[in-house]
Scaffold this active site. Structure first.
Site, PDB file in Angstrom:
ATOM      1  N   HIS A  23     -18.070  15.679  24.578  1.00 38.21           N
ATOM      2  CA  HIS A  23     -18.652  16.742  23.750  1.00 38.21           C
ATOM      3  C   HIS A  23     -19.466  16.173  22.590  1.00 38.21           C
ATOM      4  O   HIS A  23     -19.275  15.021  22.159  1.00 38.21           O
ATOM      5  CB  HIS A  23     -17.554  17.651  23.205  1.00 38.21           C
ATOM      6  N   GLU A 135      -8.244  17.219  25.912  1.00 40.28           N
ATOM      7  CA  GLU A 135      -7.915  16.056  25.099  1.00 40.28           C
ATOM      8  C   GLU A 135      -6.392  15.915  25.001  1.00 40.28           C
ATOM      9  O   GLU A 135      -5.638  16.777  25.481  1.00 40.28           O
ATOM     10  CB  GLU A 135      -8.550  16.231  23.715  1.00 40.28           C
TER      11      GLU A 135
END
Length: 276
Positions: A23, A135
């Site tokens: 990201h 994550e």
């Protein structure tokens, strides 16, 4: 002469091209670099992109269009957190959305504290949110997701059907997922990818997920090649890899192979004839 161990030869139909993306810059990256303790702040819950992060998305979008990747991708898989969703739709989504068009937008205007217009889903591949490429789970509020109900309002054309619960039950406030468990989860995610029918897939995910998952690969390669695979990703970095299915699970039949011997006839090879 045998092929060198450094070489690999695999049937084409057992291979997929995977474009891995971390990201773009999120508000948690900025605050965490100033003070690592900021990662514990509830102010960073489900962190969104910064204005600089959106600039990074714009530049990656230009690259995937110029390189032709954008037109080849058949599926976009994205971690269901705000920063990855924004990065995915900003990079691989359509142009500006127009009201009245018979297709929901990938992102509504201003979603996630952004100043961005709505993003169209027209003529774009499917986007699917997958929890297993998130994550590290736990402790850091920036890694806790919002509800699926909220995401569906902000990202109407993204498929959230694989999420088993509306609220985030995977994130625990007192337990941070260990690196080895994240790596194992990443390998399972790649196994799932190998069962997909699509041959060219984009995956928009996170630094820790990429680092620990990819470090399980490349141990039979030159150290420089392993580093190319598994070194830490920069914000909005894209790396393209080939995923090889060495098992029989989910393998599609070959579409470029041709069986030969049509029409049928004698075809004993001379080398076999010499052996008889």
């Amino acid at each position: 002469m045998e092929a060198k161990p450094s070489q690999g030869l695999y049937p084409l139909h057992r291979c997929k091209t995977i474009h891995l993306v971390r990201h773009a810059q999120g508000v948690h990256n900025v605050e965490g670099e100033k003070n690592h303790g900021a990662y514990l702040s509830e102010d960073l819950f489900d962190a969104h992109l910064t204005p600089l992060g959106w600039q990074q998305v714009d530049n990656l979008r230009k690259h995937v269009k110029a390189s032709g990747i954008s037109n080849r991708i058949e599926l976009v898989v994205v971690s269901p957190l705000l920063r990855t969703l924004q990065t995915a739709v900003g990079t691989f989504g359509g142009e500006g959305y127009t009201d009245g068009v018979d297709a929901p937008p990938l992102m509504t205007a201003g979603a996630g504290s952004s100043d961005r217009p709505a993003i169209s889903s027209l003529n774009r591949p499917p986007f699917i949110a997958v929890e297993s490429c998130r994550e590290h789970l736990g402790v850091h509020p920036c890694d806790r997701r919002s509800s699926v109900t909220k995401y569906r309002e902000l990202f109407p054309a993204v498929d959230f059907s694989l999420a088993k619960t509306d609220e985030d039950v995977l994130w625990k406030p007192e337990i941070r997922e260990e690196d080895k468990d994240l790596a194992a989860r990443g390998v399972e995610f790649l196994n799932w990818l190998s069962t997909r029918k699509e041959k060219e897939i984009a995956v928009v995910t996170h630094s820790g997920f990429l680092y620990h998952t990819l470090n399980t690969f490349g141990n039979d390669c030159d150290p420089a090649v392993k580093s190319e695979i598994s070194s830490h990703f920069a914000n909005c970095e894209l790396r393209s890899v080939v995923l090889v299915n060495k098992c029989m699970n989910g393998s599609d039949p070959p579409v470029t192979n041709y069986p030969g011997k049509i029409p049928s006839g004698e075809d004993l090879p001379s080398d076999i004839a010499d052996e008889k």
